[in-house]
Motif scaffolding. Sequence first.
Motif, short mmCIF file in Angstrom:
data_model
loop_
_atom_site.label_atom_id
_atom_site.label_comp_id
_atom_site.label_asym_id
_atom_site.label_seq_id
_atom_site.Cartn_x
_atom_site.Cartn_y
_atom_site.Cartn_z
N UNK A 1 0.85 -1.19 0.00
CA UNK A 1 0.00 0.00 0.00
C UNK A 1 0.89 1.24 0.00
N UNK A 2 0.72 2.04 -1.03
CA UNK A 2 1.60 3.18 -1.23
C UNK A 2 1.02 4.47 -0.65
N UNK A 3 1.90 5.37 -0.25
CA UNK A 3 1.50 6.70 0.22
C UNK A 3 1.17 7.54 -1.01
N UNK A 4 -0.06 7.42 -1.47
CA UNK A 4 -0.45 7.90 -2.79
C UNK A 4 -1.34 9.14 -2.73
N UNK A 5 -1.20 9.98 -3.73
CA UNK A 5 -2.08 11.13 -3.88
C UNK A 5 -3.44 10.75 -4.45
N UNK A 6 -3.57 9.50 -4.89
CA UNK A 6 -4.83 9.03 -5.48
C UNK A 6 -5.91 8.74 -4.44
N UNK A 7 -5.60 8.87 -3.15
CA UNK A 7 -6.57 8.53 -2.12
C UNK A 7 -7.47 9.71 -1.72
N UNK A 8 -7.26 10.87 -2.30
CA UNK A 8 -7.96 12.06 -1.82
C UNK A 8 -9.47 11.92 -1.66
N UNK A 9 -10.21 11.50 -2.69
CA UNK A 9 -11.66 11.39 -2.55
C UNK A 9 -12.10 10.37 -1.50
N UNK A 10 -11.33 9.30 -1.31
CA UNK A 10 -11.67 8.32 -0.28
C UNK A 10 -11.71 8.97 1.09
N UNK A 11 -10.80 9.89 1.33
CA UNK A 11 -10.76 10.52 2.65
C UNK A 11 -11.98 11.39 2.88
N UNK A 12 -12.61 11.86 1.79
CA UNK A 12 -13.91 12.52 1.93
C UNK A 12 -14.97 11.49 2.30
N UNK A 13 -14.94 10.35 1.62
CA UNK A 13 -15.96 9.32 1.84
C UNK A 13 -15.86 8.71 3.23
N UNK A 14 -14.62 8.45 3.69
CA UNK A 14 -14.42 7.79 4.98
C UNK A 14 -14.16 8.77 6.11
N UNK A 15 -14.10 10.07 5.77
CA UNK A 15 -13.84 11.11 6.77
C UNK A 15 -12.61 10.75 7.61
N UNK A 16 -11.51 10.47 6.90
CA UNK A 16 -10.33 9.92 7.58
C UNK A 16 -9.04 10.69 7.30
N UNK A 17 -9.14 11.94 6.88
CA UNK A 17 -7.93 12.71 6.62
C UNK A 17 -7.14 12.93 7.90
N UNK A 18 -5.81 12.80 7.85
CA UNK A 18 -5.00 13.07 9.04
C UNK A 18 -5.16 14.53 9.48
N UNK A 19 -5.20 14.75 10.77
CA UNK A 19 -5.31 16.10 11.29
C UNK A 19 -3.98 16.85 11.21
N UNK A 20 -2.89 16.12 11.06
CA UNK A 20 -1.56 16.71 10.94
C UNK A 20 -0.64 15.64 10.37
N UNK A 21 0.49 16.09 9.83
CA UNK A 21 1.45 15.15 9.26
C UNK A 21 0.89 14.40 8.07
N UNK A 22 1.50 13.29 7.75
CA UNK A 22 1.02 12.44 6.66
C UNK A 22 1.31 10.99 7.02
#
Length: 328
Positions: free
Chosen positions: A198-219
Amino acid sequence: MFPTHRPRRLRQTAQLRRMVRENILTTADLIYPLFAVPGEAIAQEVKSMPGVYQLSIDKIVEEAKQVYDLGIPAVILFGIPDTKDTDATGAWHDCGIVQRAATAIKEQISDLVVIADTCLCEYTDHGHCGYLEVGDLSGRVLNDPTLTLLQKTAVSQAKAGADIIAPSGMMDGFVQAIREGLDQAGFTDTPILSYAAKYASAYYGPFRDAAESSPQFGDRRTYQMDPANSREALKEIELDIAEGADMLMVKPALAYMDVIWQVKTASDLPVAAYNVSGEYSMVKAAALNGWIDEEKVVLETLMSFKRAGADMILTYHAKDAARWLAGS
């Protein structure tokens, strides 16, 4: 100088092309992701993913029935809890949202395979995939304490009826910890589909909207893989196989087909490719603007994953693809 070999001979008719086709895409190859939320009668479309919804459990059961009727054999469940905390309680609690969704689906459609995404980022108040060092804002997850949470989560999901456990946090040793937990709890027959690469990918952006899982800080680059690396993926799959993985996943898929091929070549285990949210949203946006033929592009893309070596494809296009394949 007249050509002896004429490859076009085998391309002359649709039936002839069908006879010599090297790869076949069917609905049996597809897995459909579902996002479970608390409440009733909720079907909230994800703005960045047209056609994808956050669903309350009653609506998830309806969607699962539709998926099953289309001939798709499996769904994978992600959850958005009522509350989040540092212990990711919503991930492993017996009344967690994924647990309740899994039970509800299995009670109504017992033959549908339910895969539980076993991760913590949707359930932590900081959006990272495990415990953090107090005061550390880099997003560096404490590996070994997090294994205990993943083990508890997997056992809870299996108790709720999940057929397959799919750990996605990329913690070192997570497959072994989960295998031991499942076995000790009596779930020796529950397979593990590891997000092995599993790669640290920029392609995950919309998923983080769907799962409400964006990191609050860092990456997440201290635990997900560097997109520049492919040999590292082979090391990861070797470790997961040694720890007891039954199936392997490469995520994302579209920009990592070389990795899918290498993983398939290096292992005898079934390989899954995750056609992730950003890949889906790009196609949807282009189709909605009339720039591409959505059906042809989607089916060609899914076929390319099969050609690269994927045995299973997790994709938000699954329902549409099943309808198109039925009509072809």
